[in-house]
Design an enzyme around this catalytic site. Sequence first.
Site, PDB file in Angstrom:
ATOM      1  N   ASP A 127     -64.498  70.836  85.514  1.00 17.38           N
ATOM      2  CA  ASP A 127     -64.227  69.394  85.502  1.00 17.38           C
ATOM      3  C   ASP A 127     -64.673  68.676  86.772  1.00 17.38           C
ATOM      4  OD1 ASP A 127     -63.115  69.558  82.998  1.00 17.38           O
ATOM      5  OD2 ASP A 127     -61.045  69.644  83.708  1.00 17.38           O
ATOM      6  N   ARG A 171     -59.969  66.405  81.315  1.00 14.45           N
ATOM      7  CA  ARG A 171     -58.612  65.916  81.070  1.00 14.45           C
ATOM      8  C   ARG A 171     -58.339  64.618  81.825  1.00 14.45           C
ATOM      9  NH1 ARG A 171     -53.752  67.993  79.479  1.00 14.45           N
ATOM     10  NH2 ARG A 171     -54.705  70.039  79.139  1.00 14.45           N
ATOM     11  N   ARG A 265     -70.058  61.700  62.547  1.00 10.92           N
ATOM     12  CA  ARG A 265     -69.585  63.083  62.628  1.00 10.92           C
ATOM     13  C   ARG A 265     -69.241  63.433  64.065  1.00 10.92           C
ATOM     14  NH1 ARG A 265     -71.481  66.121  58.185  1.00 10.92           N
ATOM     15  NH2 ARG A 265     -71.275  64.803  56.343  1.00 10.92           N
ATOM     16  N   HIS A 271     -64.647  75.331  74.509  1.00  9.50           N
ATOM     17  CA  HIS A 271     -64.800  76.407  75.484  1.00  9.50           C
ATOM     18  C   HIS A 271     -66.225  76.912  75.619  1.00  9.50           C
ATOM     19  CE1 HIS A 271     -60.441  76.368  74.951  1.00  9.50           C
ATOM     20  NE2 HIS A 271     -60.390  76.922  76.144  1.00  9.50           N
ATOM     21  N   GLN A 273     -68.429  75.256  76.846  1.00 10.07           N
ATOM     22  CA  GLN A 273     -68.821  74.748  78.165  1.00 10.07           C
ATOM     23  C   GLN A 273     -68.435  75.694  79.295  1.00 10.07           C
ATOM     24  OE1 GLN A 273     -67.684  70.198  78.076  1.00 10.07           O
ATOM     25  NE2 GLN A 273     -66.648  71.322  76.449  1.00 10.07           N
TER      26      GLN A 273
END
Length: 341
Positions: A127, A171, A265, A271, A273
């Site tokens: 991240d 997140r 779509r 995961h 990544q």
Amino acid sequence: MRVGVLTGGGDCPGLNAAIRGIVRKGVEVHGFEFLGVRDGWRGALEGAVVPLDVPAVRGILPRGGTILGSSRTNPLAGEGGADRVRRTLAEYEVDALIAIGGEDTLGVAAALADEGIQVVGVPKTIDNDVAGTDYTFGFDTAVNIATEAIDRLHTTAESHTRTLVVEVMGRHSGWIALHSGIAGGANVILIPEQPFDIDQVCAWVENRFTIRYAPIVVVAEGAVPKEGQMVVKDSSLDEFGHVRLSGIGEWLSHEIADHTGKEARTTVLGHIQRGGTPSAFDRWLATRFGLRAIDTVKDRDFGTMVALRGTDIVRIPLAEATVGTKGVDPALYSEFGVFFG
């Protein structure tokens, strides 16, 4: 000196490179001994350790994941956790601990440093949201994986003249979404730092259809609509108080289809990544972090974290690194507004 090494939180590419750098220099230059703590802070609580020497780290540089295992265990969630960690270190005669992790793992390390435990932090997370460092290792690989996926999705979006929403991790911060979205030529990029207007998103999408071009929308899992709320998989919490995210992509595709009358779509990279071979940059950065981390232990400069500033590896207090998450600057995000719609 005997040094413990652990990897906590979510796995990411480059962890093995950091372990290798720590052990190689620690043994060959400083003459240290090493123990690997299994499965992050869980191993520190339960006394699960393994020998860690130069033969153990041979050949691990290009491997993803971590040879030590990881977990999201929070040793401070229960009573007496710090004392249990201290007892484990004393039982195995560990003089210092190197904790490799993201905001949660490093937050525990900072708290333990305040309790007098000799600990050094190494920042990792896909991240890229650890404060005090320009980049964390794992991020570059994740961006490359997401960018390749976006490149591939352009062709199917254009073939069927539909909107494709790509949900990436993030997140609290939109670094992966912003970097991969710009690199992959996305038409809309949505990040947690900037609550979005669904009407504006749909207007951008419809504008692409007017020029017969299928739009790609990249959204971080933590992005939220204005006057809305974060979309979660379920309301259960992990030991650090985090809910399971994912779902904003599906929500967006339904909204876009309802507003535009055209098919939409969703692809959730999840995961993917985190997995696979680390990029050259992540191997390089993780190795440098590992080398400097063991030097920090040698200098007995505990309660600190190694960090990248420009091209230099520096040391900063763990308290500074864990004061909050590093988000995308609004000014940086606005630079790319010309590409939206």
